[in-house]
Design a protein around this motif. Structure first.
Motif: not given
Length: 190
Positions: A97, A34, A26, A63
């Motif tokens: 995500v 994030w 990530a 995420l």
């Protein structure tokens, strides 16, 4: 928030190879604002506290990122595909995500509750079902780990599940039952 609990959380997370792999990847993806949050963070802590394997119970790695410049599903899908390409199986299918700038567009339809627009990824933590879940981490470029927990980490380390005092939700009972089935040591406060 206690820096001792922050350090304890960081030590636990750094000791889980799969979670660290997700954090490192990530970081390389460099998505705006994030965080890895929810079960990807609290479950390794519960596992550590109860003597279970580090990855026990982890079904996915949430995420979140925040990009208000384009809140279309198409723009989010480009990011979803980019993230998926960055991981090999089985993580490719486990890293979920979502652009937190567009959660308000679909949340009510999925969960039957209103959800005001967010101004950043960290703000989402304050809306989670319980303070125990409201923890996010980010691995910074210099290797430091940022820990965000708007309610602190006391509930997590006390293994205490209670409703979010700022945002009552009708999902608490279902969530409590699911968590209790996997970690019966957690105390539930209605």
């Amino acid at each position: 928030m206690s820096s001792d609990l922050d350090a304890r959380l960081e030590t636990i997370i750094r000791g889980v190879p799969t979670t660290m792999q997700v954090l490192q990847t990530a970081r390389e993806l460099d998505l705006p604002d994030w965080l890895i949050f929810s079960g990807a963070v609290y479950q390794p802590v519960l596992n550590h506290l109860t003597g279970r394997a580090p990855d026990y119970g982890i079904k996915d790695y949430d995420l979140g990122y925040f990009d208000a410049s384009d809140t279309s599903y198409e723009a989010e899908d480009v990011v979803i595909r980019r993230v998926a390409e960055a991981f090999d199986p089985p993580l490719r299918d486990m890293v979920e995500v979502r652009n937190q700038a567009r959660v308000h567009l679909w949340f009510e339809g999925k969960f039957g509750e209103a959800y005001a627009p967010l101004t950043g990824t960290a703000e989402a933590l304050g809306r989670f079902v319980s303070p125990l879940f409201a923890v996010g981490v980010r691995l910074e470029a210099d290797g430091r780990m940022t820990v965000l927990a708007p309610f602190g980490l006391e509930d997590l380390f006390a293994m205490r599940l209670r409703p979010n005092p700022r945002r009552p939700t009708n999902g608490f009972a279902r969530t409590a039952a699911s968590l209790s089935a996997r970690w019966p040591e957690v105390s539930i406060e209605p």
